[in-house]
Every structure is written in structure tokens, then in C-alpha cells.
Design an enzyme around this catalytic site. Structure first.
Site, PDB file in Angstrom:
ATOM      1  N   TYR A  32       1.059 -33.365  30.136  1.00  0.00           N
ATOM      2  CA  TYR A  32       0.024 -33.581  31.150  1.00  0.00           C
ATOM      3  C   TYR A  32      -0.484 -32.271  31.724  1.00  0.00           C
ATOM      4  O   TYR A  32       0.079 -31.202  31.462  1.00  0.00           O
ATOM      5  CB  TYR A  32       0.552 -34.492  32.267  1.00  0.00           C
ATOM      6  CG  TYR A  32       1.509 -33.827  33.237  1.00  0.00           C
ATOM      7  CD1 TYR A  32       2.813 -33.505  32.873  1.00  0.00           C
ATOM      8  CD2 TYR A  32       1.101 -33.509  34.529  1.00  0.00           C
ATOM      9  CE1 TYR A  32       3.669 -32.893  33.769  1.00  0.00           C
ATOM     10  CE2 TYR A  32       1.959 -32.897  35.432  1.00  0.00           C
ATOM     11  CZ  TYR A  32       3.243 -32.594  35.043  1.00  0.00           C
ATOM     12  OH  TYR A  32       4.096 -31.976  35.922  1.00  0.00           O
ATOM     13  N   ARG A  51      -3.056 -24.152  28.034  1.00  0.00           N
ATOM     14  CA  ARG A  51      -1.698 -24.654  28.278  1.00  0.00           C
ATOM     15  C   ARG A  51      -1.518 -26.055  27.703  1.00  0.00           C
ATOM     16  O   ARG A  51      -0.465 -26.376  27.148  1.00  0.00           O
ATOM     17  CB  ARG A  51      -1.364 -24.631  29.766  1.00  0.00           C
ATOM     18  CG  ARG A  51       0.094 -24.996  30.021  1.00  0.00           C
ATOM     19  CD  ARG A  51       0.521 -24.783  31.443  1.00  0.00           C
ATOM     20  NE  ARG A  51      -0.185 -25.672  32.351  1.00  0.00           N
ATOM     21  CZ  ARG A  51      -0.058 -25.637  33.677  1.00  0.00           C
ATOM     22  NH1 ARG A  51       0.737 -24.745  34.239  1.00  0.00           N
ATOM     23  NH2 ARG A  51      -0.720 -26.481  34.442  1.00  0.00           N
ATOM     24  N   ARG A  98      10.413 -49.897  19.053  1.00  0.00           N
ATOM     25  CA  ARG A  98      10.949 -48.732  19.749  1.00  0.00           C
ATOM     26  C   ARG A  98      11.882 -47.952  18.824  1.00  0.00           C
ATOM     27  O   ARG A  98      12.923 -48.468  18.402  1.00  0.00           O
ATOM     28  CB  ARG A  98      11.707 -49.192  21.003  1.00  0.00           C
ATOM     29  CG  ARG A  98      12.212 -48.056  21.868  1.00  0.00           C
ATOM     30  CD  ARG A  98      12.906 -48.565  23.118  1.00  0.00           C
ATOM     31  NE  ARG A  98      13.469 -47.469  23.892  1.00  0.00           N
ATOM     32  CZ  ARG A  98      14.626 -46.862  23.606  1.00  0.00           C
ATOM     33  NH1 ARG A  98      15.360 -47.270  22.588  1.00  0.00           N
ATOM     34  NH2 ARG A  98      15.062 -45.857  24.363  1.00  0.00           N
ATOM     35  N   HIS A 100      13.178 -43.728  18.340  1.00  0.00           N
ATOM     36  CA  HIS A 100      13.043 -42.380  18.912  1.00  0.00           C
ATOM     37  C   HIS A 100      12.151 -41.487  18.050  1.00  0.00           C
ATOM     38  O   HIS A 100      11.344 -40.716  18.570  1.00  0.00           O
ATOM     39  CB  HIS A 100      14.417 -41.715  19.051  1.00  0.00           C
ATOM     40  CG  HIS A 100      15.221 -42.261  20.195  1.00  0.00           C
ATOM     41  ND1 HIS A 100      15.560 -43.580  20.308  1.00  0.00           N
ATOM     42  CD2 HIS A 100      15.754 -41.652  21.282  1.00  0.00           C
ATOM     43  CE1 HIS A 100      16.269 -43.766  21.403  1.00  0.00           C
ATOM     44  NE2 HIS A 100      16.392 -42.608  22.019  1.00  0.00           N
ATOM     45  N   LYS A 141       4.711 -28.803  29.472  1.00  0.00           N
ATOM     46  CA  LYS A 141       4.366 -29.598  30.672  1.00  0.00           C
ATOM     47  C   LYS A 141       4.496 -31.072  30.292  1.00  0.00           C
ATOM     48  O   LYS A 141       3.517 -31.779  30.039  1.00  0.00           O
ATOM     49  CB  LYS A 141       2.971 -29.231  31.187  1.00  0.00           C
ATOM     50  CG  LYS A 141       2.780 -29.635  32.645  1.00  0.00           C
ATOM     51  CD  LYS A 141       1.642 -28.897  33.295  1.00  0.00           C
ATOM     52  CE  LYS A 141       1.268 -29.451  34.663  1.00  0.00           C
ATOM     53  NZ  LYS A 141       2.327 -29.392  35.678  1.00  0.00           N
ATOM     54  N   GLU A 173      12.531 -21.802  38.689  1.00  0.00           N
ATOM     55  CA  GLU A 173      11.271 -22.099  39.379  1.00  0.00           C
ATOM     56  C   GLU A 173      11.613 -23.100  40.475  1.00  0.00           C
ATOM     57  O   GLU A 173      12.765 -23.201  40.891  1.00  0.00           O
ATOM     58  CB  GLU A 173      10.224 -22.626  38.385  1.00  0.00           C
ATOM     59  CG  GLU A 173      10.664 -23.841  37.616  1.00  0.00           C
ATOM     60  CD  GLU A 173       9.614 -24.339  36.624  1.00  0.00           C
ATOM     61  OE1 GLU A 173       8.433 -24.007  36.755  1.00  0.00           O
ATOM     62  OE2 GLU A 173      10.000 -25.097  35.708  1.00  0.00           O
ATOM     63  N   LEU A 197       7.795 -23.321  33.718  1.00  0.00           N
ATOM     64  CA  LEU A 197       6.423 -23.628  33.344  1.00  0.00           C
ATOM     65  C   LEU A 197       5.558 -22.380  33.565  1.00  0.00           C
ATOM     66  O   LEU A 197       5.659 -21.746  34.610  1.00  0.00           O
ATOM     67  CB  LEU A 197       5.887 -24.776  34.220  1.00  0.00           C
ATOM     68  CG  LEU A 197       4.497 -25.251  33.810  1.00  0.00           C
ATOM     69  CD1 LEU A 197       4.588 -26.120  32.565  1.00  0.00           C
ATOM     70  CD2 LEU A 197       3.826 -26.013  34.936  1.00  0.00           C
TER      71      LEU A 197
HETATM   72  N1  PLP Z   1       6.441 -25.467  37.826  1.00  0.00           N
HETATM   73  C1  PLP Z   1       6.509 -26.811  37.822  1.00  0.00           C
HETATM   74  C2  PLP Z   1       7.809 -27.457  37.468  1.00  0.00           C
HETATM   75  C3  PLP Z   1       5.378 -27.582  38.138  1.00  0.00           C
HETATM   76  O1  PLP Z   1       5.453 -28.931  38.123  1.00  0.00           O
HETATM   77  C4  PLP Z   1       4.180 -26.931  38.495  1.00  0.00           C
HETATM   78  C5  PLP Z   1       2.972 -27.678  38.851  1.00  0.00           C
HETATM   79  O2  PLP Z   1       2.942 -28.870  38.880  1.00  0.00           O
HETATM   80  C6  PLP Z   1       4.157 -25.529  38.508  1.00  0.00           C
HETATM   81  C7  PLP Z   1       5.301 -24.827  38.156  1.00  0.00           C
HETATM   82  C8  PLP Z   1       2.900 -24.781  38.882  1.00  0.00           C
HETATM   83  O3  PLP Z   1       1.951 -24.859  37.857  1.00  0.00           O
HETATM   84  P1  PLP Z   1       0.386 -24.706  38.163  1.00  0.00           P
HETATM   85  O4  PLP Z   1       0.217 -23.443  38.914  1.00  0.00           O
HETATM   86  O5  PLP Z   1      -0.227 -24.667  36.818  1.00  0.00           O
HETATM   87  O6  PLP Z   1      -0.009 -25.908  38.969  1.00  0.00           O
END
Ligand code: PLP
Length: 277
Positions: A32, A51, A98, A100, A141, A173, A197
Site C-alpha cells: 500500500y 516506492r 486458500r 499460501h 510497505k 523506526e 520503511l
Molecule cells: N515507517 C512506518 C512503519 C510507516 O508506517 C510510515 C508511514 O506510514 C513511515 C515509516 C513513514 O513513511 P512516509 O514518510 O512515507 O509516510
């Protein structure tokens, strides 16, 4: 009314329906993006496209990112919202049984929604600090967000706004954002890796920092060093730069006040938000 676009058809959200046999529903098998539309423009669109492409590649899902973004344009035009939040997700689609492993024939589900939203300057908040319980491929993501969900709920239950995460005593993070530390004129953030991310806001903040005279250092941050930083903040597309002044555990960050460097960076970010392509 909230509009959505499901597999190319724009409709009010109440009319959208997907099969429970969608692999996004069954397995969290999808990726997403969340984007901010500011002053009628999707902020940092090309970075979000890149991304999304890299997330799709990482999970082996062949979908045209250009086509998805054509739907983004059609939906934003229909909704007519000048300032909005756009959510898009692509899953590996509906299957008959279903299993995997990937189905041999894939018909992805592409779902977008848009809702009224304005990015506003964030007030100083508290964060809990917890072990990073998530999987090890966080650069994707992915819609599989159970770890992030549990961590954010724990933050909320503690009266905090974020959960800052660490693995092997190093900050990764936060549950929905990237982490930055300010020490005098340096801006420090963990280097990109599979564990975090590559945030679009992180990218923009790094670009901006040098323009206001900060040295950007991408290096590991020890979790126990957070309280004696001059400032800690987290970044995301929907919240911009959110200062963290209290940690649990850890106590107050620095002297508990926003640093001059943070305020300049936040002002530069707000300015950039309205001018970035
Ligand atoms: N890290 C995580 C786990 C996130 O879910 C998000 C945003 O939803 C970010 C970092 C920040 O990403 P962005 O600056 O692209 O929104």
C-alpha cells in the site's frame, strides 16, 4: 461522501465490495501507499510511485504503477478535494482456494480511497519505547501490519502517540513513522535497511536538513541514547514532523523543549510541503 476506486471503477465507498477470498483479506498479501494531496497536488508523487514499484517487485506482484496512478488522478478529480489523504492498496487478488503459495493466474485487486485531510504542525508528544516485534522485511510497505497495530495500540493504551522501536538495542523506526535525533547541529537517523520503511518524509527531511545548515548522519542510534538527545522527532506523510519530548521508558528528552534546529526544520518542511512536486 467518501469516494473510492475499486479495480478501476469509481464509486461511493459504501458500494464497494470485495470477496472474502481476496488474498489481502486472507493473508495480508498486498502492499500500500498513503499520500497527502496538498494545495491540489499529490505531494512527492514520483517518490510514492517509485516506492510502490519497489514494494510490488519485492513481493513479486506484476501491476502497472502508471495505471494505478492514472486511477489516483481520476479519483482525485472526481472527489474534488484540494487537501486530502489518499490511500491505495494492491493485493494479489481473489483466489478460488486458500493456498499460501501464489496462484498461477493472478488478477490483482487495486483499491483506492480519498478523504478530506490537512497536514498540520504537530504538538510535542510522548512515545513508548518497545522492542521491534515485527518481521524483518519492513522496507516493503506491506498491508500485513499486525505488529505495527499491536504496538500503536500499546502506545494509545499508555496515553502516548507513538511507539519507537528497537532491535538489538538499536532504534529501527516507529510504528507508523521514521525516527530522527537532533544533537547540536547534527540530524541523525538510522540508515536504510530491510528493517525500516524508506519513508518519503524521511527522504524530504534529509534533503531539507542541509539547506538549514544541519549535518545529516545516517547511522545506528542506540536506544539508551535517546533521552540525552537534544531533540527526537518522528516523520510521516500524514503527520509531517512530530516532536517527541517524553519517552516511556526513558523519561524526558533533553530539557523537554523544542530545539531551534527542530523548529527551523519543521518550518522548512511546511514551506516545502506546499511547493514539492
Ligand atoms: N515507517 C512506518 C512503519 C510507516 O508506517 C510510515 C508511514 O506510514 C513511515 C515509516 C513513514 O513513511 P512516509 O514518510 O512515507 O509516510
Amino acid at each position: 461522501m467518501t469516494w473510492c476506486c475499486l479495480n478501476g471503477t469509481i464509486m461511493p465507498i459504501e458500494q464497494a465490495a470485495i470477496s472474502p477470498m481476496d488474498r489481502g483479506f486472507l493473508f495480508g498479501d498486498g502492499v500500500y501507499e498513503v499520500m497527502a494531496r496538498v494545495d491540489g497536488r499529490v505531494r512527492a508523487k514520483s517518490l510514492h510511485k517509485a516506492r510502490l514499484q519497489s514494494s510490488l517487485d519485492a513481493i513479486g506482484l506484476p501491476v502497472s504503477v502508471d495505471d494505478v496512478f492514472t486511477d489516483v488522478d481520476r479519483l482525485t478529480e472526481k472527489a474534488g478535494l484540494w487537501d486530502a489523504k489518499i490511500y491505495l492498496q494492491v493485493t494479489r487478488g481473489v483466489v478460488s482456494a486458500r493456498d499460501h503459495a501464489f496462484p498461477s493466474k493472478i488478477s490483482p485487486t487495486v483499491f483506492l480511497t480519498i478523504s478530506e485531510f490537512a497536514v498540520v504542525s504537530q504538538k510535542p508528544v510522548t512515545a513508548i519505547v518497545r522492542p521491534d516485534i515485527r518481521w524483518r522485511r519492513n522496507s516493503i510497505k506491506s498491508v500485513s501490519l499486525l505488529g505495527n497495530v499491536l504496538l500503536m495500540q500499546e502506545a494509545r493504551d499508555s496515553g502516548a502517540h507513538e511507539a519507537i522501536l528497537h532491535r538489538d538495542n538499536l532504534v529501527t523506526e516507529a510504528s507508523t513513522s521514521n525516527v530522527f535525533v537532533i544533537r547540536r547541529q547534527s540530524l541523525i537517523t538510522p540508515p536504510l535497511s530491510d528493517l525500516i520503511l524508506p519513508g518519503i518524509t524521511r527522504h524530504l527531511v534529509i534533503e531539507l536538513a542541509s539547506t538549514i545548515g544541519l549535518d545529516v548522519i545516517e547511522e545506528p542510534i542506540r536506544v539508551d541514547s535517546l533521552p540525552d538527545a537534544h531533540g527526537v522527532f518522528v516523520s510521516s506523510s500524514t503527520r509531517g514532523l512530530m516532536p517527541i519530548v517524553q519517552l516511556d521508558p526513558g523519561g524526558q528528552v533533553g530539557d523537554g523543549q523544542l530545539t531551534q534546529a527542530f523548529m527551523e526544520l519543521q518550518a522548512a518542511y511546511d514551506e516545502r510541503l506546499h511547493h514539492h512536486e
